[in-house]
Enzyme design. Structure first.
Site, PDB file in Angstrom:
ATOM      1  N   GLU A  29      12.967 -10.770  12.064  1.00  0.00           N
ATOM      2  CA  GLU A  29      12.070 -10.917  13.204  1.00  0.00           C
ATOM      3  C   GLU A  29      11.552  -9.524  13.496  1.00  0.00           C
ATOM      4  OE1 GLU A  29      13.831 -12.131  17.019  1.00  0.00           O
ATOM      5  OE2 GLU A  29      12.139 -10.944  17.718  1.00  0.00           O
TER       6      GLU A  29
ATOM      7  N   GLY B 159      12.143  -4.224   8.521  1.00  0.00           N
ATOM      8  CA  GLY B 159      12.212  -5.645   8.133  1.00  0.00           C
ATOM      9  C   GLY B 159      11.582  -5.866   6.766  1.00  0.00           C
TER      10      GLY B 159
ATOM     11  N   CYS C 236      10.852  -8.482  22.477  1.00  0.00           N
ATOM     12  CA  CYS C 236       9.983  -8.954  21.384  1.00  0.00           C
ATOM     13  C   CYS C 236       8.943  -9.926  21.898  1.00  0.00           C
ATOM     14  CB  CYS C 236      10.819  -9.578  20.283  1.00  0.00           C
ATOM     15  SG  CYS C 236      12.249 -10.439  20.884  1.00  0.00           S
TER      16      CYS C 236
HETATM   17  P1  NAP Z   1      14.563  -0.460  13.321  1.00  0.00           P
HETATM   18  O1  NAP Z   1      14.186   0.942  13.182  1.00  0.00           O
HETATM   19  O2  NAP Z   1      13.787  -1.458  12.555  1.00  0.00           O
HETATM   20  O3  NAP Z   1      16.118  -0.601  12.985  1.00  0.00           O
HETATM   21  C1  NAP Z   1      16.779  -1.848  12.971  1.00  0.00           C
HETATM   22  C2  NAP Z   1      17.932  -1.793  11.990  1.00  0.00           C
HETATM   23  O4  NAP Z   1      17.414  -1.658  10.659  1.00  0.00           O
HETATM   24  C3  NAP Z   1      18.831  -0.593  12.208  1.00  0.00           C
HETATM   25  O5  NAP Z   1      20.154  -0.964  11.921  1.00  0.00           O
HETATM   26  C4  NAP Z   1      18.338   0.392  11.192  1.00  0.00           C
HETATM   27  O6  NAP Z   1      19.311   1.333  10.822  1.00  0.00           O
HETATM   28  C5  NAP Z   1      17.986  -0.515  10.039  1.00  0.00           C
HETATM   29  N1  NAP Z   1      17.024   0.067   9.100  1.00  0.00           N
HETATM   30  C6  NAP Z   1      16.064   0.968   9.336  1.00  0.00           C
HETATM   31  N2  NAP Z   1      15.378   1.249   8.197  1.00  0.00           N
HETATM   32  C7  NAP Z   1      15.934   0.482   7.230  1.00  0.00           C
HETATM   33  C8  NAP Z   1      15.690   0.319   5.827  1.00  0.00           C
HETATM   34  N3  NAP Z   1      14.735   0.997   5.190  1.00  0.00           N
HETATM   35  N4  NAP Z   1      16.457  -0.552   5.140  1.00  0.00           N
HETATM   36  C9  NAP Z   1      17.442  -1.243   5.755  1.00  0.00           C
HETATM   37  N5  NAP Z   1      17.711  -1.117   7.065  1.00  0.00           N
HETATM   38  C10 NAP Z   1      16.976  -0.279   7.798  1.00  0.00           C
HETATM   39  O7  NAP Z   1      14.482  -0.968  14.833  1.00  0.00           O
HETATM   40  P2  NAP Z   1      14.943  -0.276  16.188  1.00  0.00           P
HETATM   41  O8  NAP Z   1      15.715   0.952  15.940  1.00  0.00           O
HETATM   42  O9  NAP Z   1      15.609  -1.347  16.945  1.00  0.00           O
HETATM   43  O10 NAP Z   1      13.588   0.032  16.923  1.00  0.00           O
HETATM   44  C11 NAP Z   1      12.513   0.725  16.306  1.00  0.00           C
HETATM   45  C12 NAP Z   1      11.215  -0.034  16.508  1.00  0.00           C
HETATM   46  O11 NAP Z   1      11.383  -1.402  16.076  1.00  0.00           O
HETATM   47  C13 NAP Z   1      10.756  -0.170  17.937  1.00  0.00           C
HETATM   48  O12 NAP Z   1      10.050   0.919  18.394  1.00  0.00           O
HETATM   49  C14 NAP Z   1       9.911  -1.411  17.880  1.00  0.00           C
HETATM   50  O13 NAP Z   1       8.618  -1.088  17.448  1.00  0.00           O
HETATM   51  C15 NAP Z   1      10.564  -2.266  16.859  1.00  0.00           C
HETATM   52  N6  NAP Z   1      11.401  -3.339  17.436  1.00  0.00           N
HETATM   53  C16 NAP Z   1      10.862  -4.554  17.521  1.00  0.00           C
HETATM   54  C17 NAP Z   1      11.612  -5.584  18.039  1.00  0.00           C
HETATM   55  C18 NAP Z   1      11.058  -6.961  18.102  1.00  0.00           C
HETATM   56  O14 NAP Z   1      11.789  -7.851  18.443  1.00  0.00           O
HETATM   57  N7  NAP Z   1       9.814  -7.175  17.796  1.00  0.00           N
HETATM   58  C19 NAP Z   1      12.910  -5.375  18.501  1.00  0.00           C
HETATM   59  C20 NAP Z   1      13.455  -4.098  18.395  1.00  0.00           C
HETATM   60  C21 NAP Z   1      12.673  -3.084  17.856  1.00  0.00           C
HETATM   61  P3  NAP Z   1      19.581   2.669  11.693  1.00  0.00           P
HETATM   62  O15 NAP Z   1      20.648   2.275  12.623  1.00  0.00           O
HETATM   63  O16 NAP Z   1      19.971   3.663  10.679  1.00  0.00           O
HETATM   64  O17 NAP Z   1      18.302   3.018  12.373  1.00  0.00           O
END
Ligand code: NAP
Length: 539
Positions: free
Chosen positions: A265, A245, A302
């Protein structure tokens, strides 16, 4: 049968040579289907189509967009068991949860359709001209919300329907009049394809412009960043990790000529205050409510309650013991993907390495390599206040108890907290009166305040706020759930002395849309001349 292609407006496209596969945490293996990563040329084509589509789509009537959203909902409802079976394998989520989420997703689309038909969300305001005003005359000034332009949506992993391809960000952006490009989440690529196909079919059935919706496959750090920096993208919707984010937020601020709103978020640990009289009277019920909320959906919400503030009294130990017993007995649950499972385990290790943290529940007997068992930790309030690392999100069925020895310490601990999506108060009427100051401190730090309930379970409605101060989101003025989510994708435009024929329908004298408007500070559905005549008669 999945095709594994990108959807670029009305066509499917797979020009690239690199592919991705979806991994199942249920089977521990890759699922059938190769998904072709979008090439730069394909991404640019989707962007160009979105820009061209915007010129047409922004002029569609509210009824045309409402019909489009209803048709997407119909198409999703018609996906049937194919969708549910694929998503179960891709996410490890059970059938009942997914059926419920499918209903929530179609309900969300229909809610925005109803919002468009009712119409007042555009906040039309008309100040009629006052040619005789002294010392200066007033011009005729009218304002209304207008769509921003193409919106880039990053699908979330933890709600494969409701916060993903056809989820709240997409529904609210399309409702606002903005074309959408979705960056598919790599952990549910088959689900993305089925959902994107439903939107594509609906767009064609409703005669929407080619490019009103595209779905692209690729990594966030490459494709995601390229799209986020492109000048044709006018806003971003995101749900996920703090790291990703913030990478998007910084890309908008630093790497673009024109910064754009980034609605990310990210990280919330959702504090719960268990106040003393409530604890004395209902410690066992409170423990049961908290245990169920912490373990719901393997804690991958979340709004999962990750911080429990207790003010030491005679029942604190009973409450903590009961909660620990319930969490110890909770069954293991398969997590969404390998990364989330890995982050959960490393989050626990990080917490345990911090000074003063005590593990109350920590089992290591999960049969499935990608399953989580619940964990519970505790720490003294002064340690919590001194160490911000204790506020890092551990995404999964985990919670940290903060033991406070005085009201002063409780207030200090609450004041030291970062921004959160939710704050929960478990308290009797007396507690709520006595702890008014503490509750005020909590209110300043959250988007939604829950009394004697649990934060998990977010109603999709008119009054919902699913947002909060940083780092819960990058923009505390916004919500990503509920009717007001549409406001993220519009901006106010003001028309001064504009001819009637050139005004948007929402601002025309006759009020052809029949919507509620504010005319010279008075709310009315009437036409301008009638409103002015009534105001003059009153004066
Ligand atoms: P994520 O790693 O943040 O990925 C979400 C999206 O962002 C994916 O499409 C991802 O692409 C992309 N992304 C990742 N790095 C990026 C960058 N540097 N620039 C642009 N886009 C990027 O989230 P996640 O895979 O859903 O879960 C990983 C962690 O996120 C969880 O362990 C948790 O801690 C947290 N999370 C929090 C919430 C919340 O609501 N608070 C919800 C879900 C997850 P890829 O498809 O290539 O990975």
């Amino acid at each position: 049968m999945l095709h594994g292609s990108n959807l670029i407006g009305n066509k499917t496209s797979a020009a690239g040579s690199e592919t991705l596969r979806a991994f199942s945490t249920v089977t521990g293996d890759f699922l059938p289907g190769n998904f072709t990563i979008a090439t730069e040329a394909e991404a640019l084509e989707a962007l160009a189509k979105a820009r061209a589509a915007f010129a047409v789509y922004k002029k569609t009537t509210p009824e045309e967009r409402a019909h489009f959203l209803d048709t997407i909902a119909d198409e999703i409802a018609a996906l049937g068991t194919d969708l549910i079976e694929r998503t179960m394998q891709e996410t490890g989520l059970p059938q009942q949860r997914l059926l419920g989420e499918q209903g929530r997703t179609t309900g969300q689309l229909r809610m925005f359709a109803a919002l468009l038909r009712e119409g007042s969300w555009v906040e039309a305001v008309i100040d009629t001209a006052l040619p005789d005003r002294k010392p200066l005359p007033r011009a005729d000034i009218r304002k209304v919300a207008q769509p921003l332009g193409p919106v880039l949506v990053f699908a979330a992993s933890n709600f494969p329907f409701a916060f993903s391809t056809a989820g709240g960000d997409t529904a609210s952006a399309l409702a606002a009049g903005c074309p959408v490009i979705v960056k598919a989440h790599t952990s549910h690529l088959g689900t993305n394809e089925l959902m994107a196909g439903a939107i594509q079919r609906a767009a064609q059935k409703c005669g929407m412009p080619d490019g009103v919706f595209s779905s692209l496959i690729g990594e966030g750090s490459t494709l995601g960043q390229m799209l986020a920096k492109h000048p044709d993208v006018k806003a971003i919707g995101f749900t996920g990790s703090y790291r990703a984010g913030m990478a998007l937020y910084k890309a908008s601020a630093n790497d673009r000529k024109a910064p754009i709103p980034v609605y990310a978020e990210m990280s919330s640990i959702n504090p719960v205050l268990v106040l003393p009289e409530k604890s004395e009277q209902e410690w066992d019920t409170v423990a049961a409510q908290l245990s169920a909320s912490i373990t719901l959906g393997a804690g991958q919400f979340c709004t999962n309650p990750g911080l429990l503030f207790v003010l030491e009294n005679s029942t604190t130990d009973l409450l903590v013991q009961k909660l620990a017993d319930l969490l110890k007995a909770a069954p293991e649950a398969t997590m969404l993907n390998k990364t989330i499972c890995g982050s959960y385990n490393s989050g626990i290790e990080k917490l345990l390495a911090l000074q003063g943290v005590r593990a109350l529940v920590q089992r290591r007997d999960a049969a499935n390599e990608y399953a989580a068992t619940a964990t519970l930790f505790e720490v003294a309030a002064d340690t919590f206040i001194a160490n911000p690392d204790l506020q890092e999100e551990v995404f999964g069925p985990s919670s940290l108890i903060i033991r406070c020895s005085s009201v002063h310490q409780l207030n200090e601990a609450v004041s030291s907290m970062h921004g959160q999506l939710t704050g929960t108060v478990m308290g009797t009427d007396t507690d709520v009166a006595v702890f008014a100051e503490t509750i005020d401190l909590l209110t300043d730090r959250v988007g939604r305040l829950v009394f004697n309930g649990v934060p998990t379970g977010v109603e999709v409605g008119q009054a919902m706020v699913h947002g909060g101060p940083f780092p819960a989101t990058t923009d505390s003025r916004s919500t990503s759930v509920g009717a007001d989510a549409i406001k993220r994708f519009v901006r106010p435009v003001c028309y001064q002395d504009c001819p009637q024929e050139h005004l948007p329908d929402a601002l025309k004298d006759a009020n052809p849309l029949g919507i509620m408007r504010k005319i010279n500070s008075v709310l009315t559905r009437g036409p301008v001349d009638l409103a002015v005549a009534m105001q003059t008669a009153k004066a």
